[in-house]
Design an enzyme around this catalytic site. Structure first.
Site, mmCIF file in Angstrom:
data_model
loop_
_atom_site.group_PDB
_atom_site.id
_atom_site.type_symbol
_atom_site.label_atom_id
_atom_site.label_comp_id
_atom_site.label_asym_id
_atom_site.label_seq_id
_atom_site.Cartn_x
_atom_site.Cartn_y
_atom_site.Cartn_z
ATOM 1 N N GLY A 1 14.272 -35.997 36.812
ATOM 2 C CA GLY A 1 14.380 -36.053 35.352
ATOM 3 C C GLY A 1 14.692 -34.737 34.672
ATOM 4 O O GLY A 1 14.581 -34.611 33.453
ATOM 5 N N LYS A 2 15.122 -33.752 35.440
ATOM 6 C CA LYS A 2 15.396 -32.419 34.879
ATOM 7 C C LYS A 2 16.439 -32.485 33.761
ATOM 8 O O LYS A 2 16.212 -31.977 32.660
ATOM 9 C CB LYS A 2 15.890 -31.451 35.977
ATOM 10 C CG LYS A 2 14.891 -31.227 37.098
ATOM 11 C CD LYS A 2 15.454 -30.294 38.163
ATOM 12 C CE LYS A 2 16.683 -30.813 38.874
ATOM 13 N NZ LYS A 2 16.487 -32.055 39.628
ATOM 14 N N GLY B 1 12.788 -29.412 40.284
ATOM 15 C CA GLY B 1 12.285 -30.690 40.784
ATOM 16 C C GLY B 1 13.364 -31.370 41.610
ATOM 17 O O GLY B 1 14.525 -30.939 41.615
ATOM 18 N N SER C 1 16.678 -26.037 42.452
ATOM 19 C CA SER C 1 16.081 -24.748 42.863
ATOM 20 C C SER C 1 14.877 -24.952 43.790
ATOM 21 O O SER C 1 13.744 -24.702 43.411
ATOM 22 C CB SER C 1 15.717 -23.877 41.653
ATOM 23 O OG SER C 1 15.112 -24.582 40.603
HETATM 24 N N1 LIG Z 1 9.664 -39.570 32.075
HETATM 25 C C1 LIG Z 1 10.934 -39.437 32.465
HETATM 26 N N2 LIG Z 1 11.534 -38.235 32.359
HETATM 27 C C2 LIG Z 1 12.804 -38.069 32.763
HETATM 28 N N3 LIG Z 1 13.589 -39.027 33.273
HETATM 29 C C3 LIG Z 1 13.048 -40.252 33.415
HETATM 30 C C4 LIG Z 1 11.709 -40.506 33.030
HETATM 31 N N4 LIG Z 1 11.440 -41.799 33.277
HETATM 32 C C5 LIG Z 1 12.558 -42.320 33.792
HETATM 33 N N5 LIG Z 1 13.546 -41.408 33.878
HETATM 34 C C6 LIG Z 1 14.900 -41.657 34.400
HETATM 35 O O1 LIG Z 1 15.062 -40.917 35.609
HETATM 36 C C7 LIG Z 1 16.422 -40.476 35.767
HETATM 37 C C8 LIG Z 1 16.412 -38.958 35.945
HETATM 38 O O2 LIG Z 1 17.725 -38.509 36.164
HETATM 39 P P1 LIG Z 1 18.202 -37.021 35.861
HETATM 40 O O3 LIG Z 1 17.655 -36.572 34.570
HETATM 41 O O4 LIG Z 1 19.683 -37.008 36.055
HETATM 42 O O5 LIG Z 1 17.459 -36.248 37.039
HETATM 43 P P2 LIG Z 1 17.788 -34.787 37.647
HETATM 44 O O6 LIG Z 1 18.570 -34.029 36.636
HETATM 45 O O7 LIG Z 1 16.424 -34.215 37.910
HETATM 46 O O8 LIG Z 1 18.534 -35.046 38.906
HETATM 47 C C9 LIG Z 1 17.173 -40.919 34.524
HETATM 48 O O9 LIG Z 1 17.861 -42.106 34.801
HETATM 49 C C10 LIG Z 1 16.032 -41.149 33.510
HETATM 50 O O10 LIG Z 1 16.379 -42.107 32.531
HETATM 51 MG MG LIG Z 2 20.460 -33.072 36.757
#
Ligand SMILES: Nc1ncnc2c1ncn2[C@@H]1O[C@H](COP(=O)(O)OP(=O)(O)O)[C@@H](O)[C@H]1O
Ligand SMILES: [Mg+2]
Length: 206
Positions: A39-40, A34, A108
């Site tokens: 949110g990964k 994603g 990815s």
């Molecule tokens: N349902 C959800 N699932 C995952 N993250 C969420 C959700 N709602 C809000 N968020 C927020 O979105 C952000 C996602 O960041 P992150 O997990 O680091 O993304 P990625 O690893 O995809 O770059 C975090 O700050 C998280 O708290």
């Molecule tokens: Mg990440």
């Protein structure tokens, strides 16, 4: 390059089946894909916490951690991203052969690269999870301030801004993080593992 004609796969007496029997679980990879900020990492971390608390052995491979070590020689061109994903796929395969539930958390962005990883696994073991979230929401969250930097031209080849993201065509699971809570997303993934018998249902009886 090695010479494939002189290479033979060595069989070992302690094998995957024995390790899985010992662990009481079946190895697989949960491949989260994603946009940045979708949110990964948050979801992978929560899934791993829940599994760990129930005695399931896991390993989480997360974007920057791998780029700081094994893949520190790679950049963000399409070719380097391809090699990044290929190596992560091979590392995941070793962990899956150890009997672990592997979680990977990498953008990815290319369908073809994810398909190439899928092909190195047995049927059913590569579980592609689309962490769906609109670019606008990811950009608003901007947990690492990277979208801001990309918009200012300080980062090149940033997925969603000046590099493409190709959503999965046939993901096993899709979670929409703009609509579901972290807990709901994590539970959906765990239910899949129970339903497909990667982890035993009795670990989930309270
Ligand atoms: N349902 C959800 N699932 C995952 N993250 C969420 C959700 N709602 C809000 N968020 C927020 O979105 C952000 C996602 O960041 P992150 O997990 O680091 O993304 P990625 O690893 O995809 O770059 C975090 O700050 C998280 O708290
Ligand atoms: Mg990440």
């Amino acid at each position: 390059m090695g010479e494939p004609n002189n290479l033979y796969k060595q069989q070992t007496s302690v094998n995957r089946e024995k390790r899985e029997l010992m662990l009481g679980q079946r190895g697989c990879v949960l491949w989260l894909t994603g946009l940045s900020g979708s949110g990964k990492s948050t979801i992978a971390n929560r899934v791993e916490e829940i599994l760990h608390s129930r005695g399931v052995l896991t390993y989480l491979l997360d974007g920057d951690n791998v780029r700081l070590g094994l893949n520190k020689d790679l950049g963000f061109s399409a070719k380097d991203r391809q090699e990044n994903i290929r190596r992560i796929g091979e590392v995941s395969r070793l962990f899956v052969d150890s009997g672990l539930i592997v979680l990977t958390s990498f953008i990815s962005p290319y369908e073809e690269d994810r398909q190439s990883v899928r092909r190195i696994f047995n049927d059913g073991e590569f579980i592609e999870i689309y962490i769906r979230c609109d670019l606008a929401v990811c950009e608003q969250r901007d947990p690492k301030g990277l979208y801001q930097k990309a918009r200012n031209g300080e980062i090149k080849n940033f997925t969603g801004i000046d590099a493409p993201y190709q959503p999965p065509i046939t993901p096993e699971i899709t979670v929409d993080t703009a609509k579901l809570t972290v807990e709901e997303c994590a539970n959906k993934i765990i239910e899949y593992l129970v339903e497909h018998q990667f982890i035993s249902r009795n670990k989930w009886r309270d």
